[in-house]
Design a protein around this motif. Structure first.
Motif: not given
Ligand SMILES: Cc1cc2nc3c(=O)[nH]c(=O)nc-3n(C[C@H](O)[C@H](O)[C@H](O)COP(=O)(O)O)c2cc1C
Length: 153
Positions: A12, A56, A98, A101-102, A130
Motif C-alpha cells: 500500500g 516499489s 537493500y 536501493f530503489c 512508513y
Molecule cells: C522481499 C523484499 C524485497 C525487497 N527488495 C528491495 C530492494 O531490492 N530494494 C529496495 O530499495 N527495497 C526493497 N524492498 C523494500 C520495499 O520496496 C519497500 O518496503 C516499499 O516501501 C514497499 O512498497 P509497497 O508498500 O508499495 O509495496 C524489499 C522488500 C521486501 C519485503
C-alpha cells in the motif's frame, strides 16, 4: 494537461505515495488519473500528455532490485514500441538497507529511454515510506509541485 499516474504496490505504500502526488498536482489544476499498472493499456500512455510511473522495489525470480512484478507484463507490451517525446516522471519506494536501493527506478528510467520518452524531472526515491511518513509526504509534495510546474512550462 492530462496526466496518467501508473502504480503498483504490495503493502500500500506506493498507492499512498501516489495519492499524495496526485493531490498536489490536482491542486495545481492538473488532471491526474491513477491506475494500477495491471489495469493499464499501452494506448492510455499514448493518449496522456504526461505519465508518472510509480513502483516499489522487490526481488523477482531471484533477481534483486526489480520493479513490482506487475510491471513485467506491462513492459513486455511495449517491446519494440516508441512514444518519442512523451513526458515521463518516475517515483520509487524502497528501503536503503537493500543492496539495490530503489532499483525499480533504474529499470523504469531505462524503460522510458527505450521508448524514447523524456524524463521531465529527476526521479524521486523514497526510503522507508512508513518509517517517517511525515517527512516522506513532504518530499512527495515538493516533488509533485516541482513536476507540475515543469509540465506546464
Ligand atoms: C522481499 C523484499 C524485497 C525487497 N527488495 C528491495 C530492494 O531490492 N530494494 C529496495 O530499495 N527495497 C526493497 N524492498 C523494500 C520495499 O520496496 C519497500 O518496503 C516499499 O516501501 C514497499 O512498497 P509497497 O508498500 O508499495 O509495496 C524489499 C522488500 C521486501 C519485503
Amino acid at each position: 494537461m492530462n496526466i496518467l499516474l501508473v502504480y503498483a504496490t504490495n503493502s500500500g505504500g506506493t498507492q499512498l505515495a501516489s495519492q499524495i502526488v496526485q493531490e498536489h498536482l490536482m491542486s495545481q489544476n492538473l488532471q491526474v488519473t491513477m491506475k494500477e499498472v495491471r489495469d493499464t493499456q499501452p494506448e492510455e500512455l499514448t493518449d496522456a500528455d504526461a505519465v508518472i510511473l510509480a513502483s516499489s522495489t522487490w526481488d523477482y525470480e531471484g533477481l534483486e532490485g526489480q520493479p513490482h512484478p506487475d510491471y513485467r507484463p506491462f513492459m513486455e507490451l511495449f517491446k519494440g514500441k516508441k512514444i518519442t517525446g512523451k513526458k515521463f516522471a518516475v517515483l520509487g519506494l524502497g528501503d536503503s538497507s537493500y543492496t539495490y536501493f530503489c532499483g525499480a527506478v533504474n529499470h523504469l528510467e531505462q524503460f522510458v529511454k527505450d521508448l524514447e520518452g523524456i524524463l521531465a524531472v529527476d526521479s524521486l526515491k523514497i526510503d522507508g515510506f512508513y518509517l517517517d511518513q511525515q517527512t516522506n509526504s513532504e518530499k512527495l509534495a515538493s516533488w509533485a509541485d516541482n513536476l507540475g510546474k515543469t509540465l506546464v512550462k
